[in-house]
Design an enzyme around this catalytic site. Sequence first.
Site, PDB file in Angstrom:
ATOM      1  N   GLU A  50      -2.173 -18.259 -96.550  1.00 25.57           N
ATOM      2  CA  GLU A  50      -2.236 -18.334 -95.089  1.00 25.57           C
ATOM      3  C   GLU A  50      -3.449 -19.166 -94.715  1.00 25.57           C
ATOM      4  O   GLU A  50      -4.338 -19.408 -95.536  1.00 25.57           O
ATOM      5  CB  GLU A  50      -2.318 -16.939 -94.471  1.00 25.57           C
ATOM      6  CG  GLU A  50      -3.511 -16.118 -94.918  1.00 25.57           C
ATOM      7  CD  GLU A  50      -3.461 -14.673 -94.411  1.00 25.57           C
ATOM      8  OE1 GLU A  50      -2.763 -14.409 -93.424  1.00 25.57           O
ATOM      9  OE2 GLU A  50      -4.121 -13.825 -95.030  1.00 25.57           O
ATOM     10  N   LYS A 101      -7.016 -20.277 -93.304  1.00 30.18           N
ATOM     11  CA  LYS A 101      -8.347 -19.682 -93.115  1.00 30.18           C
ATOM     12  C   LYS A 101      -8.842 -20.167 -91.761  1.00 30.18           C
ATOM     13  O   LYS A 101      -9.202 -21.339 -91.602  1.00 30.18           O
ATOM     14  CB  LYS A 101      -9.307 -20.112 -94.231  1.00 30.18           C
ATOM     15  CG  LYS A 101     -10.659 -19.423 -94.153  1.00 30.18           C
ATOM     16  CD  LYS A 101     -11.600 -19.918 -95.234  1.00 30.18           C
ATOM     17  CE  LYS A 101     -12.855 -19.058 -95.291  1.00 30.18           C
ATOM     18  NZ  LYS A 101     -13.571 -19.001 -93.995  1.00 30.18           N
ATOM     19  N   GLU A 151      -9.184 -12.343 -87.435  1.00 31.88           N
ATOM     20  CA  GLU A 151     -10.082 -13.415 -87.026  1.00 31.88           C
ATOM     21  C   GLU A 151     -10.154 -13.465 -85.505  1.00 31.88           C
ATOM     22  O   GLU A 151      -9.126 -13.577 -84.826  1.00 31.88           O
ATOM     23  CB  GLU A 151      -9.575 -14.755 -87.554  1.00 31.88           C
ATOM     24  CG  GLU A 151     -10.628 -15.823 -87.608  1.00 31.88           C
ATOM     25  CD  GLU A 151     -11.522 -15.715 -88.836  1.00 31.88           C
ATOM     26  OE1 GLU A 151     -12.519 -16.456 -88.892  1.00 31.88           O
ATOM     27  OE2 GLU A 151     -11.231 -14.904 -89.736  1.00 31.88           O
ATOM     28  N   LYS A 173     -10.634 -18.245-101.289  1.00 31.41           N
ATOM     29  CA  LYS A 173     -10.668 -19.140-100.135  1.00 31.41           C
ATOM     30  C   LYS A 173     -10.740 -20.581-100.640  1.00 31.41           C
ATOM     31  O   LYS A 173     -11.554 -20.909-101.510  1.00 31.41           O
ATOM     32  CB  LYS A 173     -11.851 -18.822 -99.218  1.00 31.41           C
ATOM     33  CG  LYS A 173     -13.203 -18.782 -99.892  1.00 31.41           C
ATOM     34  CD  LYS A 173     -14.285 -18.325 -98.925  1.00 31.41           C
ATOM     35  CE  LYS A 173     -15.626 -18.196 -99.637  1.00 31.41           C
ATOM     36  NZ  LYS A 173     -16.690 -17.673 -98.739  1.00 31.41           N
ATOM     37  N   ARG A 226     -14.746 -13.263 -88.440  1.00 30.08           N
ATOM     38  CA  ARG A 226     -13.924 -12.173 -88.943  1.00 30.08           C
ATOM     39  C   ARG A 226     -14.404 -10.861 -88.334  1.00 30.08           C
ATOM     40  O   ARG A 226     -15.599 -10.587 -88.294  1.00 30.08           O
ATOM     41  CB  ARG A 226     -14.031 -12.123 -90.465  1.00 30.08           C
ATOM     42  CG  ARG A 226     -12.977 -11.245 -91.100  1.00 30.08           C
ATOM     43  CD  ARG A 226     -12.929 -11.465 -92.563  1.00 30.08           C
ATOM     44  NE  ARG A 226     -12.108 -10.471 -93.230  1.00 30.08           N
ATOM     45  CZ  ARG A 226     -12.179 -10.211 -94.520  1.00 30.08           C
ATOM     46  NH1 ARG A 226     -13.048 -10.870 -95.272  1.00 30.08           N
ATOM     47  NH2 ARG A 226     -11.398  -9.313 -95.062  1.00 30.08           N
TER      48      ARG A 226
END
Length: 524
Positions: free
Chosen positions: A223, A225, A270, A395, A230
Amino acid sequence: MRAFATLIDRLIYTRSRNAKIDLIASYLRDTPDPDRGWALAALTGDLDFPTVKASAVRTAATERVDPVLFKLSRNFVGDTAETVALIWPEHMREGATEDIRLNSVVSQLQGVTRKDAPRLLASLMDRMDANSRYAVIKLATGGMRVGVSARLAKTCFARAFGLDVNDIEEVWHALAPPYTELFAWGEGKSGRPDPSGIPFFRPFMLAHPLEETRLDLKDYAAEWKWDGIRIQIVGTATDVRLYSRGGDDITGSFPEIAENFEQVGVVDGELLVRGDAQGGEAASFNALQQRLGRKKVSAKMREDYPAFVRLYDILFDGEEDIRAQPWSKRRARLERFVPKLKASYFDISTLLEARDFGHLEEIRGGARDAAIEGVMLKRRDSPYIAGRKTGLWYKWKRDPLNADCVMMYAQRGSGKRSSFYSDYTFGCWTEDGELYPVGKAYSGFTDEELKWLDRFVRQNTINRFGPVREVEKTLVLEVAFDSVHESKRHKSGLAMRFPRISRIRKDKPAEEADHVATLKNMIT
């Protein structure tokens, strides 16, 4: 106070992580309540004295030391607390210094008015030695930078009393300094504190940077970033709280999110700002930054920068703790949970479909959306575990942008860098041949490069503005940054996101550095 001051002094000069842990653990075991609790709060940034400002320290100092001497000394040392601690006149009477209890110091700082703060600080420092003066200033102004993160301090507590650090994280944010219940649990005098019914913070699961692409993509979900902050939303039957990744309560900065989260549960996502007030996609981090850190948010601010949360995990579904379940099951629960929330304030992160890593790299490389930092990879069978666990989440940030800029100004750093010019302002050329500042960076270089840059600044200074030096416009720095945005606060009209020095271009003439127009073309 002397024991705490000694701890701070030793931590400053201790580089080893394990040695720091041993020092703090020993202090926590050997120091009585509530002193050790206040010390722990100071180390983790959980101690605040809102009426005591840095100006109070300067006022107290200039009333006892010649102001010109103080200013010259401060510019040389590079740190106000260290300067005051060293320059403070010692009392002439014998036995002037005394060991004041840390608890007493905290109690006095908590009760002082802003007007009386300089007088109180002076009174305390008159009775202290240099180490204790330094410690009390750092304590009072919240500048306890001794290389100890909140997580490391909790690790120290775990080491001191033989507990699991994740168990400590589970109850930490439900307790308040001086953590008497926590120490009673650690020493076996009582059971684990019970935070049930309180909307408290749970530690985040974190990702490792992806350094190789030999993972089996079938085992991972991908997905975007997102480039926001966050947050964790904790909803109970009676209250809702928003927490940052560090566990700070940010509910007051984004009240509309809390007001519209009408479910019991804990979710991870997020925090973003919409690109327009009519429900547009996520705007850049620069838009979100307009609201960060505000204790009160006006109706106009909420209208101009409408916040929403893109959710991508769920820790508690109602009262049920589902963190031990695999990501795939938590994702299914999240997909059932999100429709219960108001769509204008909450949505769910979309999964990316990729045939293989090559295809995923194409998708990642083609994304220059202002709110996208890269790609997240999450193992489908991963539980939600506090901290970074190898092999579970990765990430994969997009490649940074680069620009060749000219150093314009330099300033000394703080702490270990207080003797070096390590903070650099750099600029790019306008069409009229002028240099406009476009950013400031203080990272990305090695210790040897820092020494070289410091020499360059000292040998090429053409003007001084207090602690800032203007230098000859001859040195080109290659600067890496994540993105660039429009900004009304800067003369160039630009602001870089996460700039850092990637290379010193001794080989490149300054006139060949990039233009402001080049950076403007990078705005997404």
